[in-house]
Design an enzyme around this catalytic site. Structure first.
Site, PDB file in Angstrom:
ATOM      1  N   ASN A   1     -10.498  -4.017  -1.187  1.00 43.51           N
ATOM      2  CA  ASN A   1     -10.313  -2.907  -2.109  1.00 43.51           C
ATOM      3  C   ASN A   1      -9.387  -3.267  -3.255  1.00 43.51           C
ATOM      4  OD1 ASN A   1     -11.833  -0.612  -1.500  1.00 43.51           O
ATOM      5  ND2 ASN A   1     -10.617  -0.246   0.336  1.00 43.51           N
TER       6      ASN A   1
ATOM      7  N   HIS B   1     -16.520   4.642  -4.298  1.00 43.78           N
ATOM      8  CA  HIS B   1     -15.612   5.758  -4.000  1.00 43.78           C
ATOM      9  C   HIS B   1     -15.754   6.896  -5.006  1.00 43.78           C
ATOM     10  CE1 HIS B   1     -12.632   3.343  -1.244  1.00 43.78           C
ATOM     11  NE2 HIS B   1     -13.895   3.297  -0.842  1.00 43.78           N
TER      12      HIS B   1
ATOM     13  N   ARG C   1       0.849  -1.205   0.000  1.00 40.59           N
ATOM     14  CA  ARG C   1       0.000   0.000   0.000  1.00 40.59           C
ATOM     15  C   ARG C   1       0.880   1.248   0.000  1.00 40.59           C
ATOM     16  NH1 ARG C   1      -4.702   1.904   4.420  1.00 40.59           N
ATOM     17  NH2 ARG C   1      -5.068   3.924   3.456  1.00 40.59           N
TER      18      ARG C   1
ATOM     19  N   ARG D   1      -0.882   7.943   3.934  1.00 37.40           N
ATOM     20  CA  ARG D   1      -1.853   7.273   4.802  1.00 37.40           C
ATOM     21  C   ARG D   1      -1.357   5.883   5.222  1.00 37.40           C
ATOM     22  NH1 ARG D   1      -4.851   7.122   8.949  1.00 37.40           N
ATOM     23  NH2 ARG D   1      -6.409   5.474   8.919  1.00 37.40           N
TER      24      ARG D   1
ATOM     25  N   CYS E   1     -19.018  -1.284   0.280  1.00 37.64           N
ATOM     26  CA  CYS E   1     -18.055  -0.335   0.860  1.00 37.64           C
ATOM     27  C   CYS E   1     -18.766   0.379   1.991  1.00 37.64           C
ATOM     28  CB  CYS E   1     -17.644   0.658  -0.212  1.00 37.64           C
ATOM     29  SG  CYS E   1     -16.802   2.121   0.412  1.00 37.64           S
ATOM     30  N   ASP E   2     -18.018   0.737   3.015  1.00 37.90           N
ATOM     31  CA  ASP E   2     -18.653   1.392   4.163  1.00 37.90           C
ATOM     32  C   ASP E   2     -18.727   2.913   4.030  1.00 37.90           C
ATOM     33  OD1 ASP E   2     -15.965   1.846   4.345  1.00 37.90           O
ATOM     34  OD2 ASP E   2     -15.832   1.522   6.500  1.00 37.90           O
TER      35      ASP E   2
ATOM     36  N   TYR F   1     -14.550  10.569  -1.192  1.00 38.56           N
ATOM     37  CA  TYR F   1     -13.498  10.217  -2.159  1.00 38.56           C
ATOM     38  C   TYR F   1     -13.579  11.015  -3.459  1.00 38.56           C
ATOM     39  CZ  TYR F   1     -11.779   6.199   0.514  1.00 38.56           C
ATOM     40  OH  TYR F   1     -11.206   5.389   1.470  1.00 38.56           O
TER      41      TYR F   1
HETATM   42  C1  G6P Z   1     -12.844   3.763   4.065  1.00 40.45           C
HETATM   43  C2  G6P Z   1     -13.070   3.135   2.735  1.00 40.45           C
HETATM   44  C3  G6P Z   1     -12.437   1.801   2.678  1.00 40.45           C
HETATM   45  C4  G6P Z   1     -10.974   1.907   2.998  1.00 40.45           C
HETATM   46  C5  G6P Z   1     -10.770   2.561   4.321  1.00 40.45           C
HETATM   47  C6  G6P Z   1      -9.287   2.815   4.489  1.00 40.45           C
HETATM   48  O1  G6P Z   1     -13.531   3.088   5.053  1.00 40.45           O
HETATM   49  O2  G6P Z   1     -14.404   3.015   2.404  1.00 40.45           O
HETATM   50  O3  G6P Z   1     -12.601   1.302   1.386  1.00 40.45           O
HETATM   51  O4  G6P Z   1     -10.391   0.634   3.034  1.00 40.45           O
HETATM   52  O5  G6P Z   1     -11.460   3.757   4.375  1.00 40.45           O
HETATM   53  O6  G6P Z   1      -9.064   3.231   5.744  1.00 40.45           O
HETATM   54  P1  G6P Z   1      -7.610   3.450   6.326  1.00 40.45           P
HETATM   55  O7  G6P Z   1      -7.928   3.903   7.684  1.00 40.45           O
HETATM   56  O8  G6P Z   1      -6.897   2.128   6.231  1.00 40.45           O
HETATM   57  O9  G6P Z   1      -6.956   4.494   5.486  1.00 40.45           O
HETATM   58 MN    MN Z   2     -14.460   1.682   0.519  1.00 43.01          MN
END
Ligand code: G6P
Ligand code: MN
Length: 441
Positions: free
Chosen positions: A147, A200, A93, A283, A170-171, A263
């Site tokens: 993802n 997103h 990542r 991030r 997706c949340d 997003y």
């Molecule tokens: C949100 C998105 C997810 C993503 C996450 C990443 O919840 O909808 O798709 O994986 O953020 O979060 P992070 O805290 O790992 O950057």
């Molecule tokens: Mn997501």
């Protein structure tokens, strides 16, 4: 009452702990017989697994809990498989984010060049995993939130065209609804949104009050102007997430018609996102320094003490809760409304039928029933057609082992938008992803 068997793929993820606790909290609404964690990283999973053993012994002793690296053991007899794998782990990542940024391109895990790099890795691993699941659990519901969900959903649609028990979720849309409830001072469950887009990359056109029928969007616009926009759980968030939510206000100043998904900022302000990112601390670095350390420290503490002590709290985990609610909707044919990623087939009337779009659906035992939004206006249509084309070309690149298709996907993507830059960043990412991508020729 039937009890369910659940497997979590990505047992060693930093999100798993939240799931384990939520399964305890929600054991009345969603009674489990068996819970199995599966991961290919034995060491990482072991810590979470050992934490789980202690948690369930103390809080949910009747549950059969185990963790494994064996696919058969993981998938056999499952009713639901929750998929949260991260292909390449957090170190990859970091590369997905750092490499584009080194060329002044947006460095984000799910969109732009980094998102496509992650996309090719995920497609390889997800297709393999779902074939394995189908070998051992042909009837299980596969709830995928790995993802980049848009790209994974497109690949699963093509690989398993007749399989009606794969759901992509997706949340983030629900997180935005929860943020709205914080601003409005109501419960998020009282809000009934209308939403369209891609994963997103979408917009809320209405936000109805479930009780009175009033569209609260005008009121929300005013509140966002006055107070800005915060995650519902702002107090638990890292600074970068507060920035991300803060951009909703900026987007609504420039495009006041609808409430955007957080997003959308990457597509609308790529230059600003690059200018305000630190190419050496993205991030991914923030997660490795923060959440990852916290989660594993908590596991170790509990394992050493041999008891949970005060480590079981009642703070709800929105992400885990939502995924469990989705399983409940299917298990009990509840026909609850959830925002899900589904094949378009007219839900957005003026978009192609085979696009994987994100819209409000009623969800029950028979799967999602999307709620149509009619035609969308030219600005949104233009953005979405551009993005869905890039995503589809990338999945073509996977199936055809085609460098040319990948180059087209990268060139078309708004976050790159230049053929020379596209070729350069594609070549850099291809080098770093050797053995994890399909071979592109
Ligand atoms: C949100 C998105 C997810 C993503 C996450 C990443 O919840 O909808 O798709 O994986 O953020 O979060 P992070 O805290 O790992 O950057
Ligand atoms: Mn997501």
């Amino acid at each position: 009452m039937k009890k369910f068997n659940v497997c979590i793929v990505g047992g060693g993820s930093t999100f798993t702990l939240g799931f384990l606790k939520s399964f305890v909290r929600m054991r009345k609404e969603f009674p489990l017989q068996k819970l199995v964690l599966f991961d290919i990283d034995e060491k990482r999973q072991e810590l979470v697994g050992k934490f789980g053993e202690i948690l369930f012994k103390e809080q949910f002793p009747e549950l059969e809990f185990s963790y494994t690296t064996d696919a058969k053991e993981a998938y056999e007899d499952m009713d639901f498989v929750f998929m949260q794998m991260r292909s390449g782990g957090l170190p990859m990542r970091a590369k997905d984010e750092h490499i584009p940024l080194s060329m002044n391109l947006v460095g984000q895990e799910t969109c732009g060049a980094g998102g496509m790099a992650y996309g090719l890795r995920s497609v390889v691993d997800m297709i393999k995993a779902v074939h394995e699941i189908r070998k051992y659990a042909p009837e299980a519901w596969v709830l995928n939130y790995s993802n980049p969900a848009a790209i994974v959903a497109e690949a699963l649609r093509r690989e398993f065209p007749k399989d009606k028990r794969i759901l992509n979720i997706c949340d983030q849309p629900e997180n935005v609804v929860r943020s709205c409830s914080r601003l409005l001072g109501c419960s998020w469950e009282d809000l009934d949104p209308v939403y369209f887009g891609l994963n997103h990359n979408g917009w809320f056109t209405h936000m109805y009050d479930r009780n009175t029928g009033e569209d609260l969007l005008p009121k929300l616009k005013k509140l966002i102007k006055e107070n800005g926009f915060l995650p519902q759980d702002a107090e638990q968030r890292d600074p970068s997430w507060l920035d991300t939510y803060g951009m909703v206000e900026t987007m609504m100043n420039d495009f006041p018609e609808y409430l955007p998904n957080t997003y959308d900022q990457y597509y609308l302000y790529p230059e600003y996102k690059v200018a305000t990112s630190d190419p050496n601390f993205t991030r991914a670095d923030e997660v490795m320094a923060g959440r990852e350390k916290r989660v594993f420290a908590e596991c170790k503490e509990v394992i050493e003490a041999g008891t949970l002590g005060d480590k079981f709290d009642d703070i709800s985990d929105a992400h885990a809760e939502m995924m469990i609610e989705v399983a409940i909707a299917i298990a009990y044919n509840k026909n609850d409304r959830h925002i899900l990623i589904v094949e378009n087939n007219g839900a957005i009337a003026n978009m192609q039928d085979d696009a994987m779009v994100e819209v409000v659906c009623e969800l029950g035992a028979n799967g999602p029933r999307p709620m149509g939004v009619g035609n969308i206006s030219q600005f949104y249509l233009g953005l979405l057609v551009n993005q869905v084309s890039s995503e589809k070309l990338l999945v073509d690149a996977y199936y055809e082992n085609s460098y040319q298709k990948a180059l087209e996907a990268f060139t078309l993507n708004r976050l790159i938008n230049d053929a020379k830059k596209a070729r350069k960043v594609l070549d850099l990412l291809m080098e770093e992803n050797k053995g994890m991508w399909p071979e592109l020729r």
